[in-house]
Design an enzyme around this catalytic site. Structure first.
Site, short mmCIF file in Angstrom:
data_model
loop_
_atom_site.label_atom_id
_atom_site.label_comp_id
_atom_site.label_asym_id
_atom_site.label_seq_id
_atom_site.Cartn_x
_atom_site.Cartn_y
_atom_site.Cartn_z
N GLY A 1 -3.39 -2.48 0.16
CA GLY A 1 -3.46 -1.31 1.05
C GLY A 1 -3.32 -1.74 2.49
O GLY A 1 -3.91 -1.15 3.41
N ASP B 1 3.03 -2.35 -6.05
CA ASP B 1 1.96 -1.50 -6.56
C ASP B 1 0.87 -2.37 -7.20
O ASP B 1 1.20 -3.29 -7.97
CB ASP B 1 2.60 -0.57 -7.61
N ILE B 2 -0.37 -2.05 -6.95
CA ILE B 2 -1.47 -2.80 -7.58
C ILE B 2 -1.54 -2.53 -9.08
O ILE B 2 -2.29 -3.19 -9.79
CB ILE B 2 -2.85 -2.50 -6.92
N LYS C 1 -15.07 5.25 -6.86
CA LYS C 1 -15.70 4.26 -5.98
C LYS C 1 -17.02 3.78 -6.59
O LYS C 1 -17.30 2.59 -6.62
CB LYS C 1 -15.93 4.85 -4.59
N TYR D 1 -12.44 10.66 -6.53
CA TYR D 1 -12.50 9.49 -5.66
C TYR D 1 -13.92 8.91 -5.61
O TYR D 1 -14.12 7.70 -5.75
CB TYR D 1 -12.02 9.91 -4.27
N GLY E 1 -2.67 0.54 5.46
CA GLY E 1 -3.58 1.67 5.69
C GLY E 1 -4.38 1.51 6.96
O GLY E 1 -4.18 0.58 7.74
N ASP F 1 1.30 -3.57 -0.11
CA ASP F 1 1.16 -2.11 0.06
C ASP F 1 2.31 -1.42 -0.66
O ASP F 1 3.41 -1.97 -0.73
CB ASP F 1 1.18 -1.72 1.55
N1 SER Z 1 -12.83 9.02 4.36
C1 SER Z 1 -12.90 9.15 2.94
C2 SER Z 1 -12.38 10.44 2.48
O1 SER Z 1 -12.51 11.37 3.24
C3 SER Z 1 -14.30 9.02 2.46
O2 SER Z 1 -14.54 7.68 2.23
O3 SER Z 1 -11.91 10.55 1.40
#
Ligand code: SER
Length: 338
Positions: free
Chosen positions: A10, A54-55, A158, A154, A13, A35
């Site tokens: 990444g 790509d990972i 995580k 997400y 990013g 990336d």
């Molecule tokens: N900044 C991130 C998001 O908004 C949260 O870790 O998805």
């Protein structure tokens, strides 16, 4: 001889920009950058090598093992919270399977090198999930162990990848007759919303903060998608980079956790707006809450307790709210869009 490198996924990013700049200039590290998108031309000369890939491509990762001695991995690649809700299964694939691929790569590397490979993992306040707004408003600073019931794909990804890091570090192949440690030294940070002056986020839900600032600086109208009273923890990007580097450098015996909160200031959206308006009085910003995205932000803590990071590895932010805006964000965005 294979060349010793630090692998950054990444790389193009938001965190990648700050991290590469620092590692290249201050630590003269050999950076292997990966990336899916082409890398910013300004970052390319700072990297030993950039690979667009790509990972999820295990052949590519296999070739990296053959070519390089990877002493540390900063696994920054991820699909953020809003974007992952539009295609949860793809979010899961990139966020979880991608992380698993890199953990496997780290195990192989540690085996070849006969020493631990550090695996730095940016987790997020999205790993938390408070059930109601009232609970959010009454919970104060949240500790790492509390309220780990994320509502987004997400956030689930995580949180689960933090567990994967713990599994690989402490319990990998626990039934094998020839059981040996994986060699992974996993270290994770739960970041708050991050604000950078040089990049804008893509697909997050804390994005209203940085978007307000960058739109104001570009003189483009902006509709903030949360209510003015919405409060979240935020951090200026240089502090995020500082946190990663401090945690990487910390002696392992000092670390009582694998996952640490860090934060610096936590303005309401109204306070964020006021700060932006002071610098850009002609900015055209309205509050038009999007109920779905508001719901996500309402499930995230309004503040987090980062005392464990302070105690174990000396964490302290350089930028409080005033310094973040007056000495970093405002001058840098003014310069960027002038
Ligand atoms: N900044 C991130 C998001 O908004 C949260 O870790 O998805």
């Amino acid at each position: 001889m294979r060349k010793e490198v630090v692998l950054i996924t990444g790389a193009n990013g938001e965190i990648g920009h700050g991290l590469i700049t620092h590692l290249a200039h201050k630590e003269k590290a050999n950076i292997l950058a990966l990336d899916v998108m082409p890398i910013d031309e300004a970052l390319r000369p700072l990297c030993e090598r950039f690979i667009q890939g790509d990972i999820l491509d295990n052949m590519l990762l296999g070739r990296l093992v053959a070519e390089y001695e990877i002493r540390a991995i900063y696994h920054l690649a991820s699909i953020l919270s809003t974007k992952a809700e539009y295609n949860p299964e793809t979010g899961h694939k990139v966020n979880v399977e991608g992380t698993l691929n890199l953990l496997r790569l780290a195990v192989e590397q540690a085996g070849w090198q006969g020493r631990p490979v550090k695996f730095l993992y940016p987790s997020s306040i999205a790993a938390y999930g408070l059930p109601t707004l009232e609970q959010k408003n009454n919970s104060g600073k949240i500790k790492e162990e509390d309220w780990c019931n994320p509502t987004t794909m997400y956030g689930c990804n995580k949180l689960y990848c933090e567990h994967l890091g713990r599994y690989y570090t402490k319990h990998y192949r626990q039934l094998a007759a020839d059981r040996t440690p994986s060699g992974i030294d996993f270290r994770a940070i739960r970041f708050p919303g991050l604000i950078s002056a040089v990049t804008t986020p893509t697909g997050g839900t804390s994005d209203y903060g940085p978007e307000m600032l960058h739109h104001a600086a570009m003189n483009i109208p902006y509709n903030c998608f949360v209510r003015p009273d919405t409060r979240l923890p935020f951090m200026a990007m240089p502090d995020a980079v500082k946190a990663l580097l401090l945690l990487e450098a910390a002696p392992k015996e000092n670390l009582s956790k694998l996952v640490y909160n860090v934060t610096s200031f936590n303005p309401s959206a109204q306070e964020f707006y006021d700060q932006v308006m002071m610098a850009f009085p002609k900015a055209d910003i309205s509050f038009i809450p999007d109920l779905s995205r508001q719901g996500i932000v309402d499930s995230w803590p309004e503040d987090i307790d980062d005392s464990a990071a302070t105690k174990d590895w000396g964490w302290a932010p350089d930028y409080n709210q005033e310094r973040a805006f007056n000495e970093y964000l405002i001058p840098a965005v003014k310069n960027r869009y002038k």
